[in-house]
Design a protein around this motif. Structure first.
Motif, PDB file in Angstrom:
ATOM      1  N   TYR A  28       0.840  -1.205   0.000  1.00 28.39           N
ATOM      2  CA  TYR A  28       0.000   0.000   0.000  1.00 28.39           C
ATOM      3  C   TYR A  28       0.873   1.253   0.000  1.00 28.39           C
ATOM      4  O   TYR A  28       0.649   2.184  -0.773  1.00 28.39           O
ATOM      5  CB  TYR A  28      -0.932  -0.006   1.212  1.00 28.39           C
ATOM      6  N   GLY A  31       2.318   2.086  -3.282  1.00 27.27           N
ATOM      7  CA  GLY A  31       1.360   2.443  -4.320  1.00 27.27           C
ATOM      8  C   GLY A  31       0.852   1.277  -5.145  1.00 27.27           C
ATOM      9  O   GLY A  31       0.223   1.480  -6.186  1.00 27.27           O
ATOM     10  N   HIS A  32       1.084   0.046  -4.711  1.00 28.63           N
ATOM     11  CA  HIS A  32       0.613  -1.122  -5.450  1.00 28.63           C
ATOM     12  C   HIS A  32      -0.839  -1.452  -5.153  1.00 28.63           C
ATOM     13  O   HIS A  32      -1.456  -2.230  -5.892  1.00 28.63           O
ATOM     14  CB  HIS A  32       1.482  -2.353  -5.138  1.00 28.63           C
ATOM     15  N   LEU A  33      -1.394  -0.900  -4.074  1.00 25.83           N
ATOM     16  CA  LEU A  33      -2.772  -1.166  -3.686  1.00 25.83           C
ATOM     17  C   LEU A  33      -3.508   0.150  -3.434  1.00 25.83           C
ATOM     18  O   LEU A  33      -2.921   1.095  -2.891  1.00 25.83           O
ATOM     19  CB  LEU A  33      -2.830  -1.986  -2.383  1.00 25.83           C
ATOM     20  N   SER A  34      -4.784   0.176  -3.798  1.00 23.88           N
ATOM     21  CA  SER A  34      -5.616   1.331  -3.437  1.00 23.88           C
ATOM     22  C   SER A  34      -6.048   1.160  -1.976  1.00 23.88           C
ATOM     23  O   SER A  34      -5.886   0.087  -1.387  1.00 23.88           O
ATOM     24  CB  SER A  34      -6.847   1.406  -4.346  1.00 23.88           C
ATOM     25  N   HIS A  35      -6.640   2.199  -1.430  1.00 25.05           N
ATOM     26  CA  HIS A  35      -7.096   2.139  -0.041  1.00 25.05           C
ATOM     27  C   HIS A  35      -8.154   1.046   0.130  1.00 25.05           C
ATOM     28  O   HIS A  35      -8.137   0.293   1.107  1.00 25.05           O
ATOM     29  CB  HIS A  35      -7.637   3.501   0.393  1.00 25.05           C
ATOM     30  N   GLU A  36      -9.070   0.941  -0.835  1.00 25.77           N
ATOM     31  CA  GLU A  36     -10.134  -0.061  -0.760  1.00 25.77           C
ATOM     32  C   GLU A  36      -9.566  -1.474  -0.858  1.00 25.77           C
ATOM     33  O   GLU A  36      -9.980  -2.379  -0.133  1.00 25.77           O
ATOM     34  CB  GLU A  36     -11.170   0.174  -1.870  1.00 25.77           C
ATOM     35  N   GLU A  37      -8.611  -1.672  -1.772  1.00 25.32           N
ATOM     36  CA  GLU A  37      -7.976  -2.982  -1.901  1.00 25.32           C
ATOM     37  C   GLU A  37      -7.245  -3.356  -0.613  1.00 25.32           C
ATOM     38  O   GLU A  37      -7.324  -4.498  -0.150  1.00 25.32           O
ATOM     39  CB  GLU A  37      -6.977  -2.988  -3.054  1.00 25.32           C
ATOM     40  N   MET A  38      -6.558  -2.377  -0.049  1.00 25.68           N
ATOM     41  CA  MET A  38      -5.827  -2.613   1.202  1.00 25.68           C
ATOM     42  C   MET A  38      -6.777  -3.058   2.307  1.00 25.68           C
ATOM     43  O   MET A  38      -6.509  -4.030   3.015  1.00 25.68           O
ATOM     44  CB  MET A  38      -5.082  -1.333   1.606  1.00 25.68           C
ATOM     45  N   ASP A  39      -7.905  -2.359   2.455  1.00 23.69           N
ATOM     46  CA  ASP A  39      -8.876  -2.723   3.493  1.00 23.69           C
ATOM     47  C   ASP A  39      -9.382  -4.149   3.315  1.00 23.69           C
ATOM     48  O   ASP A  39      -9.451  -4.926   4.265  1.00 23.69           O
ATOM     49  CB  ASP A  39     -10.056  -1.750   3.489  1.00 23.69           C
TER      50      ASP A  39
END
Length: 180
Positions: A28, A31-39
């Motif tokens: 995260y 920058g490989h994950l968006s906030h939603e993907e991270m959650d």
């Protein structure tokens, strides 16, 4: 958790879960994950019970880079690094008798956090850090003299964090920021 067991139904340990959470946080931050993907992936990793379920949470992440650790060691003599040398993520410095001088002011620093672990018997150590570096040395044990460090008047921003730990027998650790 770098290599998963062949039995994907085997239960995971807390160390496996912690490693997965760290990898997700790093992905995260890079920058490989968006906030939603991270959650979503973090929730999946925290509720996983088996290696297979944990692997599913990590499958979309880039491959984990191997840790960069280097050890410099001598029994007697001087350890000195300066100029444009490449600083590893973790640097272990070991010396029984002798002085250590690490100059990171013009070094190539590719990591936001650098760990320097000193294991020194007799002798002094001097570490010069970049002007904008943040220095932490709370886990440093000295047997004879205290560590000398004077933080800069203006605290730097954007520089690396240099964490210094370890033990020193007879000698003094001096940490200073580069002047330019």
């Amino acid at each position: 958790m770098t290599s998963l067991p062949e039995n994907r139904r085997q239960r995971i340990s807390e160390a496996d879960r912690d490693t997965a959470v760290r990898r997700l946080q790093e992905a995260y931050a890079d920058g490989h994950l968006s906030h939603e993907e991270m959650d979503g992936l973090l929730s999946q990793a925290l509720t996983a019970q088996t290696h297979g379920a944990l692997e599913e949470a990590l499958v979309s992440l880039p491959a984990e880079e191997p840790p960069t650790t280097s050890t410099i060691g001598v029994h007697t003599g001087r350890i000195q690094r300066g100029g444009a040398w490449r600083v590893p993520r973790t640097l272990k410095v070991e010396s029984s008798f002798g002085n250590v001088h690490l100059d990171l002011s013009r070094a190539v620093i590719e990591h936001p956090v650098i760990d320097i672990e000193l294991q020194l018997g007799t002798g002094r150590a001097r570490i010069t850090v970049p002007r904008d570096a943040i220095v932490e040395f709370e886990n440093m044990a000295t047997g004879w003299k205290d560590t000398r460090y004077k933080p800069p008047r203006r605290s730097g921003t954007g520089g690396p964090t240099i964490r210094i730990s370890g033990t020193m027998g007879f000698g003094r650790l001096k940490i200073r920021h580069a002047r330019r």
